[in-house]
Design a protein around this motif. Structure first.
Motif, PDB file in Angstrom:
ATOM      1  N   ARG A 202      49.577  38.482   6.926  1.00 21.51           N
ATOM      2  CA  ARG A 202      49.362  39.483   7.970  1.00 21.51           C
ATOM      3  C   ARG A 202      49.244  40.885   7.363  1.00 21.51           C
ATOM      4  O   ARG A 202      48.445  41.711   7.816  1.00 21.51           O
ATOM      5  N   LEU A 203      50.047  41.148   6.338  1.00 14.88           N
ATOM      6  CA  LEU A 203      50.015  42.448   5.655  1.00 14.88           C
ATOM      7  C   LEU A 203      48.656  42.682   5.020  1.00 14.88           C
ATOM      8  O   LEU A 203      48.085  43.770   5.109  1.00 14.88           O
ATOM      9  N   TRP A 204      48.119  41.656   4.384  1.00 18.15           N
ATOM     10  CA  TRP A 204      46.796  41.747   3.752  1.00 18.15           C
ATOM     11  C   TRP A 204      45.723  42.045   4.796  1.00 18.15           C
ATOM     12  O   TRP A 204      44.846  42.884   4.582  1.00 18.15           O
ATOM     13  N   GLU A 205      45.823  41.385   5.948  1.00 17.60           N
ATOM     14  CA  GLU A 205      44.850  41.610   7.018  1.00 17.60           C
ATOM     15  C   GLU A 205      44.924  43.048   7.536  1.00 17.60           C
ATOM     16  O   GLU A 205      43.898  43.687   7.793  1.00 17.60           O
ATOM     17  N   LYS A 206      46.142  43.569   7.663  1.00 22.15           N
ATOM     18  CA  LYS A 206      46.321  44.909   8.224  1.00 22.15           C
ATOM     19  C   LYS A 206      45.867  46.010   7.267  1.00 22.15           C
ATOM     20  O   LYS A 206      45.329  47.028   7.690  1.00 22.15           O
ATOM     21  N   THR A 207      46.114  45.820   5.975  1.00 26.14           N
ATOM     22  CA  THR A 207      45.894  46.901   5.010  1.00 26.14           C
ATOM     23  C   THR A 207      44.553  46.836   4.306  1.00 26.14           C
ATOM     24  O   THR A 207      44.113  47.821   3.712  1.00 26.14           O
ATOM     25  N   ASP A 208      43.879  45.680   4.335  1.00 28.88           N
ATOM     26  CA  ASP A 208      42.589  45.508   3.655  1.00 28.88           C
ATOM     27  C   ASP A 208      42.704  45.777   2.154  1.00 28.88           C
ATOM     28  O   ASP A 208      41.762  46.250   1.522  1.00 28.88           O
ATOM     29  N   LYS A 209      43.873  45.472   1.586  1.00 29.17           N
ATOM     30  CA  LYS A 209      44.054  45.628   0.149  1.00 29.17           C
ATOM     31  C   LYS A 209      43.343  44.501  -0.600  1.00 29.17           C
ATOM     32  O   LYS A 209      43.090  43.422  -0.056  1.00 29.17           O
ATOM     33  N   THR A 210      43.039  44.761  -1.864  1.00 32.17           N
ATOM     34  CA  THR A 210      42.630  43.713  -2.779  1.00 32.17           C
ATOM     35  C   THR A 210      43.896  43.223  -3.475  1.00 32.17           C
ATOM     36  O   THR A 210      44.657  44.030  -4.005  1.00 32.17           O
ATOM     37  N   VAL A 211      44.138  41.904  -3.465  1.00 27.52           N
ATOM     38  CA  VAL A 211      45.392  41.360  -3.981  1.00 27.52           C
ATOM     39  C   VAL A 211      45.110  40.373  -5.106  1.00 27.52           C
ATOM     40  O   VAL A 211      44.250  39.488  -4.965  1.00 27.52           O
ATOM     41  N   ILE A 212      45.849  40.524  -6.212  1.00 26.08           N
ATOM     42  CA  ILE A 212      45.891  39.525  -7.275  1.00 26.08           C
ATOM     43  C   ILE A 212      47.293  38.931  -7.264  1.00 26.08           C
ATOM     44  O   ILE A 212      48.279  39.664  -7.341  1.00 26.08           O
ATOM     45  N   PHE A 213      47.384  37.605  -7.182  1.00 25.97           N
ATOM     46  CA  PHE A 213      48.656  36.932  -6.928  1.00 25.97           C
ATOM     47  C   PHE A 213      48.819  35.797  -7.925  1.00 25.97           C
ATOM     48  O   PHE A 213      47.958  34.920  -8.038  1.00 25.97           O
ATOM     49  N   VAL A 214      49.911  35.800  -8.678  1.00 23.39           N
ATOM     50  CA  VAL A 214      50.212  34.722  -9.626  1.00 23.39           C
ATOM     51  C   VAL A 214      51.183  33.746  -8.975  1.00 23.39           C
ATOM     52  O   VAL A 214      52.185  34.154  -8.379  1.00 23.39           O
ATOM     53  N   THR A 215      50.886  32.442  -9.090  1.00 28.70           N
ATOM     54  CA  THR A 215      51.761  31.428  -8.504  1.00 28.70           C
ATOM     55  C   THR A 215      51.658  30.125  -9.282  1.00 28.70           C
ATOM     56  O   THR A 215      50.658  29.870  -9.967  1.00 28.70           O
ATOM     57  N   HIS A 216      52.718  29.295  -9.166  1.00 29.23           N
ATOM     58  CA  HIS A 216      52.678  27.926  -9.668  1.00 29.23           C
ATOM     59  C   HIS A 216      52.479  26.929  -8.528  1.00 29.23           C
ATOM     60  O   HIS A 216      52.373  25.727  -8.768  1.00 29.23           O
TER      61      HIS A 216
END
Length: 279
Positions: A202-216
């Motif tokens: 929801r935060l990504w939708e609201k802010t229109d940021k570009t996100v790089i996310f590391v996960t396993h």
């Protein structure tokens, strides 16, 4: 290595919607080798990647494959030994100096003697913003991560998930375009992690940021991302770049849908193809 439309190859002059979005990160043939007393360690090898404005891109791969190293190169915390990289059309160093990105670490990294509000405003103090502006931004971003009313609490009075949300608010407080997140929910229990995944979406939708996310986590990568980058064991290479065309307003229920399972299967197959389960 973001996949481009083939329209230009058949005479199409108009750029696709994908091509029209501005490049935020552009990496070509990038490598990184660490020199150690025991000899060279080849961390990354010939990485090609393009990330465009508004993307949510997850890096996934086995431990030691270079996911975090690749993020650290983007953040100018490591220097590549070959190839090229640009962030917002400039070098990673220039992007860092211009505060083009916010970084969320695996641990919240909050100062225990500072209140929640003063942890969020720390980068704003360094930037010499006025007290009124600092207070306004702290209130705004704490509300965005659902922590209004906790301004005067100390980190040790919060749960692990709440502490990580303070860390996200701090990373957003100086309003960077790019958000770098290094396994921010990896140490949390599954219920808390699921809740924060929904909040982050929801935060990504609201802010229109570009996100790089590391996960396993394959489910986490598929649920959050618009695109998934599958990496091989060291030296880290990009095996596959997978589009996630799930609905933008998705909830956790989407994880039982055929579309979700199909994407997760492709990620799993990519990891297997990279021999990620070898000792």
């Amino acid at each position: 290595m973001v996949q481009q439309s083939a329209a230009a190859d058949i005479g199409e002059t108009q750029p696709s919607m994908e091509e029209s979005r501005r490049k935020v990160i552009d990496i070509e043939q990038m490598s990184l080798t660490f020199q150690t007393a025991d000899g060279p360690v080849y961390a990354l090898d010939k990485v090609d990647l393009t990330v465009r404005h508004g993307d949510f891109v997850s890096f996934i791969g086995p431990s030691g494959c270079g996911k975090t190293t690749l993020m650290r190169v983007i953040a100018d915390l490591e220097k590549p030994t070959g190839g090229t990289i640009s962030v917002n059309g400039t070098s990673p160093e220039e992007a860092r100096l211009s505060r083009a990105y916010g970084y969320v670490f695996q641990a919240p990294a909050l100062y225990p003697w500072r209140t929640v509000e003063r942890n969020v405003t720390l980068p704003l103090e360094i930037m010499n913003l006025s007290a009124a502006e600092r207070k306004d931004r702290a209130a705004r971003y704490l509300e965005l991560v659902n922590l209004s009313g906790f301004e005067k609490k100390f980190p040790w009075q919060l749960s692990g998930g709440m502490q990580q949300r303070v860390s996200i608010a701090r990373a957003l407080s100086f309003e960077p375009e790019l958000l770098l997140m290094d396994e921010p929910f990896g140490a949390l229990d599954e219920i808390t992690r699921d809740h924060l995944n929904e909040q982050l979406l929801r935060l990504w939708e609201k802010t229109d940021k570009t996100v790089i996310f590391v996960t396993h986590s394959i489910p986490e990568a598929v649920f959050l991302s618009s695109r998934i980058v599958v990496m091989s064991p060291r030296p880290g290479r990009i095996i596959d770049v997978i589009d996630c065309n799930l609905p933008p307003d998705r909830t956790l229920d989407v994880r039982e849908s055929p579309e979700f399972l199909e994407i997760a299967h492709r990620v799993r197959e990519g990891l297997r193809a990279g021999h990620s389960y070898d000792d």
